[in-house]
Design an enzyme around this catalytic site. Structure first.
Site, mmCIF file in Angstrom:
data_model
loop_
_atom_site.group_PDB
_atom_site.id
_atom_site.type_symbol
_atom_site.label_atom_id
_atom_site.label_comp_id
_atom_site.label_asym_id
_atom_site.label_seq_id
_atom_site.Cartn_x
_atom_site.Cartn_y
_atom_site.Cartn_z
ATOM 1 N N GLU A 57 -8.170 2.026 -2.799
ATOM 2 C CA GLU A 57 -8.123 0.798 -3.633
ATOM 3 C C GLU A 57 -8.450 1.083 -5.162
ATOM 4 O O GLU A 57 -9.695 1.947 -5.362
ATOM 5 C CB GLU A 57 -9.508 0.024 -3.093
ATOM 6 C CG GLU A 57 -9.763 -1.227 -3.875
ATOM 7 C CD GLU A 57 -10.929 -1.889 -3.180
ATOM 8 O OE1 GLU A 57 -11.399 -2.912 -3.979
ATOM 9 O OE2 GLU A 57 -11.509 -1.569 -2.119
ATOM 10 N N LYS A 60 -20.267 -0.184 16.974
ATOM 11 C CA LYS A 60 -18.987 -0.749 16.326
ATOM 12 C C LYS A 60 -18.620 -2.295 16.283
ATOM 13 O O LYS A 60 -17.711 -2.709 16.625
ATOM 14 C CB LYS A 60 -17.873 0.166 16.792
ATOM 15 C CG LYS A 60 -17.920 1.563 16.753
ATOM 16 C CD LYS A 60 -16.765 2.080 17.388
ATOM 17 C CE LYS A 60 -16.866 3.754 17.191
ATOM 18 N NZ LYS A 60 -18.030 4.629 17.979
ATOM 19 N N ASP A 87 -17.524 8.593 11.349
ATOM 20 C CA ASP A 87 -16.509 7.533 12.341
ATOM 21 C C ASP A 87 -16.509 6.513 11.497
ATOM 22 O O ASP A 87 -17.378 5.594 11.292
ATOM 23 C CB ASP A 87 -17.389 7.189 13.528
ATOM 24 C CG ASP A 87 -16.363 6.627 14.552
ATOM 25 O OD1 ASP A 87 -15.468 5.829 14.130
ATOM 26 O OD2 ASP A 87 -16.860 6.227 15.774
ATOM 27 N N HIS A 142 -9.231 -5.308 -12.364
ATOM 28 C CA HIS A 142 -8.173 -5.187 -11.158
ATOM 29 C C HIS A 142 -6.840 -4.992 -11.710
ATOM 30 O O HIS A 142 -6.042 -4.470 -10.944
ATOM 31 C CB HIS A 142 -8.737 -6.211 -10.037
ATOM 32 C CG HIS A 142 -9.725 -5.659 -8.835
ATOM 33 N ND1 HIS A 142 -9.297 -4.817 -7.837
ATOM 34 C CD2 HIS A 142 -10.926 -5.823 -9.232
ATOM 35 C CE1 HIS A 142 -10.408 -4.621 -7.377
ATOM 36 N NE2 HIS A 142 -11.474 -5.368 -8.048
#
Length: 607
Positions: free
Chosen positions: A286, A418, A494, A592
């Site tokens: 990004e 998670k 993770d 951006h």
């Protein structure tokens, strides 16, 4: 010639006295020579044990007793250190003496058995063919001793040994096989690979067995890659294959690999946190993310740095068990929550790990089902496997008193892993960290290009009110997940645990008579580790080394993982500060469009 054989008698009598005298002298000389040869019987070979001051059996007994006694003492000492969480490398004078005694006795016993072996080898009877066998042994090549491995399990065609390679200057010529591997040409191996590809495509050979069958992870990945391309009819030419250590992920990080994905790593910083500077690695695709976080780090540095505090450190696992009645489920709940039973549970829980230490249990009942949330420290590991093993110990122990308990699952989602969950937001999971900084008015105006009142108002309406309107759970922030994910991927964490690790509430307040800005982020469930999983891969290990938290801390187990969690919170603080400033100044879209758009023609690049 046999030296014990008598000399042959003369064929006839001597012709004269001179000849008789000569013959007598010759026979006499031969008899003397024969006698001298017969007298050359081997003298007793001196033994090494003859130099010992004590009889051999007594010396052996002393050293045997010393070896096993010292070994027993050291095992007990190490067990006590593990129980007391004392580092094993901290030695007392008695420990040092015991180790030296163990080494000395081991060297003696090794030398004793080695001498016996050598003597028995020398004393073996000789024969007339011994020298011939030795000479023949020298002409046996090493490669002829080893059984030749077929290049393919599909083809069992014998392979004739290739001639010895000729010496040549420079590197050997290389070719690129149809599977994409560059190596010296080997037609036999290419044929075997092609047979394996066809077998995988037809389903006769399982793709997951390639590594264990071939013993070559790179070759297995190339064969699987080619098979996938043929099955799907789609090309993987843009995904690199070479340049990666596939052995390092076997049985640990990824199954059935066909290549690897390239993610660029940028550096934000220096981040001045608790008086130390850190260059924060961020793996992301990004645009603007690293640049924005870097601007936040600059603002924090110019204002004197940030402070990070660890609130708690405990990984959780919550099995679900079921009983015939709700009454029996409550009996176990009261047993687990009774402080008098904690020491017993902790002893059972801690026995399978040097680092796992039970901190507490939290129970919740749903009818006949009981959810038990165990919390424990896990050293420098993230600790999911560690705590699961310890929980299994407790469940096995509880069966003796609660035989009607039925374990439905080692994880009942009360952990919670998670998934966004209020229990993690309220109780915490992993490392709970709060990080703060006071940004001066000058820095807000010149570096962040905005004002303190604008930031405070935006934070209230966006991060607090706006998130409440959206019904957010732990999402009272601008983009904490952006920074957490980038640092997680760079350091081998993770990525899926970004969900609960990104729980964050960002607070902003005007201080010092409204001139300066106080900003803080509170993150109750950052789940990180510096050992295990992806942290052992070369690139991820390099990023951990850059932060000074590579591997396990020997001086203070768990300190590396706690520091990493604090750095993550500090990076989130910088990212929140910069993005909120860009939104307040109306620069978000402009930045951006400048940094997150490519002017290159993608269609031409793809072709």
């Amino acid at each position: 010639m046999d030296v014990r054989r008598r000399p042959p008698k003369p064929s006839g009598p001597p012709t004269n006295s001179l000849d008789h005298h000569h013959h007598h002298q010759q026979n006499k000389g031969s008899s003397s020579a024969s006698a001298r040869v017969l007298d050359r019987s081997p003298s007793p070979t001196p033994k090494a044990s003859d130099a010992l001051p004590l009889p051999l059996y007594l010396t052996n007994g002393i050293f045997f007793t010393l070896f096993f006694s010292v070994a027993y003492y050291l095992l007990h000492r190490w067990r006590d250190k593990i129980r007391n969480s004392t580092p094993l490398h901290v030695l007392t004078l008695s420990d040092l003496a015991a180790i030296l005694s163990l080494i000395a006795s081991f060297i003696y016993l090794l030398g004793f058995f080695g001498i016996d072996f050598v003597q028995s080898f020398i004393a073996r009877p000789s024969n007339d063919h011994w020298d011939v066998d030795v000479e023949d042994e020298r002409f046996i090549l090493d490669e002829d001793r080893r059984p030749r491995r077929l290049p393919s399990v599909v083809s069992a065609t014998p392979i004739s040994p290739s001639p010895a390679p000729k010496l040549m200057e420079g590197p050997p010529p290389t070719t690129t096989t149809p599977l994409g591997i560059s190596h010296p040409p080997c037609p036999k191996e290419e044929e075997a690979d092609e047979e394996l590809v066809n077998s995988v495509v037809s389903g006769d050979f399982p793709s997951y067995s390639l590594e264990s069958t071939l013993g070559d992870c790179l070759r297995a990945a190339s064969i699987r890659r080619e098979a996938v391309q043929r099955i799907t009819g789609r090309s993987l030419s843009g995904m690199p294959l070479d340049g990666f250590d596939y052995d390092s992920i076997l049985g640990q990080c990824c199954e059935m690999p066909v290549g690897y994905v390239q993610i660029p790593v940028g550096i934000a910083g220096p981040l001045l946190l608790n008086g130390c500077e850190y260059s924060v690695p961020m793996a992301t695709t990004e645009g603007c993310l690293v640049a924005s976080t870097n601007r936040g780090c600059k603002a924090i540095y110019a204002s004197g740095g940030a402070t990070g505090i660890l609130l708690r450190d405990g990984m959780t696992r919550a099995p679900v068990v079921r009983f015939p009645t709700a009454k029996r489920a409550t009996d176990l709940k009261f047993f687990l929550e009774d402080p008098l039973n904690f020491d017993t549970l902790a002893l059972v829980f801690n026995k399978s790990s040097r680092f796992a230490r039970l901190q507490g249990t939290q129970c919740s009942i749903a009818g006949k089902n009981l959810y038990i949330r165990f919390s424990c420290s896990t050293g420098d590991a993230m600790g999911m496997n560690m705590v699961s093993k310890c929980v299994q110990n407790v469940l096995d122990f509880l069966r003796s008193d609660f035989s009607d308990m039925d374990v439905i699952g080692i994880s009942g989602n009360f952990c919670s892993d998670k998934k966004p969950a209020a229990v993690n937001w309220i109780e915490g999971r992993g490392k709970s960290v709060v990080c703060e900084a006071t940004i001066s008015e000058e820095v807000v105006n010149k570096v962040l290009k905005t004002t303190v009142p604008a930031l405070v108002e935006l934070n209230m309406l966006k991060n607090l009110t706006g998130s409440a309107v959206a019904g957010a759970l732990g999402g009272f922030n601008a983009h904490a997940a952006n920074i957490v994910s980038a640092v997680f991927i760079a350091t081998g964490q993770d990525p899926a645990q970004n969900i609960e690790s990104s729980h964050c509430i960002t607070m902003m307040e005007a201080v010092n008579n409204g001139k300066d800005l106080h900003i803080s982020v509170t993150m109750p469930s950052i789940e990180v580790g510096t050992v295990g999983g992806g942290t052992q891969l070369a690139s991820q290990s390099a990023c951990l080394n850059l932060l000074g938290v590579k591997g396990a801390s020997k001086e203070s187990p768990g300190s590396n993982a706690r520091l990493l969690a604090t750095i993550v919170a500090g990076a989130v603080l910088a990212g929140e500060l910069s993005l909120m400033s860009a939104i307040a100044a109306g620069q978000l879209v402009k930045s951006h469009m400048k940094y997150n758009r490519s002017s290159r023609d993608v269609t031409k690049i793809a072709s």
